[in-house]
Structures are given as structure tokens and as C-alpha cells.
Design a protein around this motif. Sequence first.
Motif, mmCIF file in Angstrom:
data_model
loop_
_atom_site.group_PDB
_atom_site.id
_atom_site.type_symbol
_atom_site.label_atom_id
_atom_site.label_comp_id
_atom_site.label_asym_id
_atom_site.label_seq_id
_atom_site.Cartn_x
_atom_site.Cartn_y
_atom_site.Cartn_z
ATOM 1 N N GLN A 47 0.693 -1.113 -0.134
ATOM 2 C CA GLN A 47 -0.085 -0.016 -0.008
ATOM 3 C C GLN A 47 0.942 0.996 -0.208
ATOM 4 O O GLN A 47 0.623 2.410 -0.561
ATOM 5 N N TYR A 48 1.991 1.168 0.702
ATOM 6 C CA TYR A 48 2.921 2.224 0.714
ATOM 7 C C TYR A 48 4.303 1.656 0.513
ATOM 8 O O TYR A 48 4.544 0.621 0.795
ATOM 9 N N ASN A 49 5.269 2.627 -0.034
ATOM 10 C CA ASN A 49 6.408 2.510 0.263
ATOM 11 C C ASN A 49 7.142 2.691 1.361
ATOM 12 O O ASN A 49 6.713 3.680 2.235
ATOM 13 N N TYR A 50 8.108 1.916 1.790
ATOM 14 C CA TYR A 50 8.864 2.040 3.115
ATOM 15 C C TYR A 50 10.298 2.270 3.036
ATOM 16 O O TYR A 50 10.939 1.468 2.200
ATOM 17 N N SER A 102 15.080 1.144 0.746
ATOM 18 C CA SER A 102 13.626 1.386 0.561
ATOM 19 C C SER A 102 13.107 0.307 -0.492
ATOM 20 O O SER A 102 13.671 -0.257 -1.263
ATOM 21 N N LYS A 142 7.311 4.777 6.572
ATOM 22 C CA LYS A 142 6.926 4.921 5.346
ATOM 23 C C LYS A 142 7.538 5.937 4.628
ATOM 24 O O LYS A 142 8.254 6.996 5.324
ATOM 25 N N ASP A 143 7.891 5.661 3.391
ATOM 26 C CA ASP A 143 8.843 6.515 2.539
ATOM 27 C C ASP A 143 8.494 8.007 2.524
ATOM 28 O O ASP A 143 7.251 8.414 2.400
ATOM 29 N N LEU A 151 3.072 -3.762 7.250
ATOM 30 C CA LEU A 151 3.095 -3.675 5.831
ATOM 31 C C LEU A 151 1.903 -4.251 5.060
ATOM 32 O O LEU A 151 1.428 -3.915 4.006
ATOM 33 N N GLU A 164 -1.181 -3.813 6.095
ATOM 34 C CA GLU A 164 -2.314 -2.848 6.393
ATOM 35 C C GLU A 164 -3.172 -3.621 7.272
ATOM 36 O O GLU A 164 -4.498 -3.419 7.257
ATOM 37 N N GLU A 207 -4.474 6.390 7.196
ATOM 38 C CA GLU A 207 -3.116 6.994 7.020
ATOM 39 C C GLU A 207 -2.226 7.335 8.277
ATOM 40 O O GLU A 207 -1.367 7.876 8.368
ATOM 41 N N CYS A 218 2.737 5.803 10.829
ATOM 42 C CA CYS A 218 3.974 6.279 10.374
ATOM 43 C C CYS A 218 5.040 5.401 10.442
ATOM 44 O O CYS A 218 5.714 5.287 9.173
ATOM 45 N N GLY A 219 5.294 4.632 11.405
ATOM 46 C CA GLY A 219 6.201 3.679 11.248
ATOM 47 C C GLY A 219 6.382 2.799 12.633
ATOM 48 O O GLY A 219 5.695 3.232 13.537
#
Lengths: 21, 184
Positions: B16-19, B44, B74-75, B113, B115, B121, B124-125
Motif C-alpha cells: 500500500q505504501y513504500n517504506y 527502500s 513510510k517513505d 506492511l 495494512e 493514513e 507512520c512507522g
Amino acid sequence: GTRLIYDRSFLLECRNSPLTK
Amino acid sequence: PPRPPPKPGPGEHPLQYNYSYWFSRRTPGKQTTSYDQNLKLVASFASVEQFWMYYSHLVRPGDLSGHSDYHLFKDGIRPMWEDSANKSGGKWIIRLKKGLASRCWENLVLAMLGEQFMVGEEICGAVVSIRYQEDILALWNRTAYDQVTTSRIRDTLKRVLNLPPNTIMEYKTHTDSIKDNSSF
């Protein structure tokens, strides 16, 4: 939009995928 | 220099997001480098397969020595209070007995990762901090005052980490962490 939801067992299966090597 | 964002390769499962995966270590003795300078970007990634490729080559957190941290964010979000995504945020803190860090960190990372937290949203991490007496997991979110979100995160953490029943979970806003200068 659709969220990309993966459960733990699916993620662990991907660990053994040839794409991961 | 700006890096090109990672992209899933052919046939891979996009996240879902880049990390980004970061590592930091406090060297013994006098601190001559800032937190920021100690923070090293490891990799990344944009897909499940890319994550495993990097993760499988890293030392497991429980096997790290000294005062070390892995940060998976998250990136675009730096693992620092000062980042705009973090400045109104906070974190759930889970203190672990020695010997549990590697398993619990993997469970936390896979839930993030994949979700599994279902809080939009907000995440954050995550951080795993290796210390002498105990190890510490933390999950950072954007909005510390949003109790619906922080409760939902706590419930999911309990479910995915499979912790011993007496494990204490504590929520702390980053503002409070700055005030009492606690950075583990």
C-alpha cells in the motif's frame, strides 16, 4: 480506493517465492 | 540527493505504501554525533518481495549488540519527532523481555506492511530498540489526540504480537517525549 491488505500467512508465503530470491 | 522512489518489479505484490528501513546505533562514550547523523538508511522498497529480499539479509534485531535500533517508516517520513508527519503524533510503547524482540518485531512489521491496523493514513512507522536490560517496540502514529485511532492500534497490536498477558503497553505523545527527553 482499494487498500492492499495482506495477512501474515500470505506475506510469509511470499518469502519463499522465487521472486524474493 | 533525491532518490527515485522504489517500484514493484514484474509479478511482485505491491505494498500500500513504500517504506524505508533505517538503522541507528549509539556508540559507547561521549556523544559527538546527533541522532540525525547516526541514522543510516538501509533500503527502500515497494513490494512484499523487495521487503523480504532486504529483511532476509539483515541481522535479526535480537542478535544485534549494544544500543541499536531498526526503524521502518513510510517513505518520505523520517523516523524523527521533528518530521511534519510525526510532530502531532505519538507512539505505543511495548517493553519486551530479552529473547522476544526478533519474533515480535517481525509480527509488528508484517502487520504494518499488510495494512492490518485499518486506521487509514495514521501509521507512520515502527521502531525496535535493543537495550541492555530489555528491548522496546514502538509504533508511531500521526495524531496523538485521536483516541479512536490509538485504541484501535492498541487492539490490533495486542492481536498481532501475541504478547504474554502481563505485557504493559504505554502510549506516549512525542511532545511528552521531547519534554522529558526520553529517547531510550
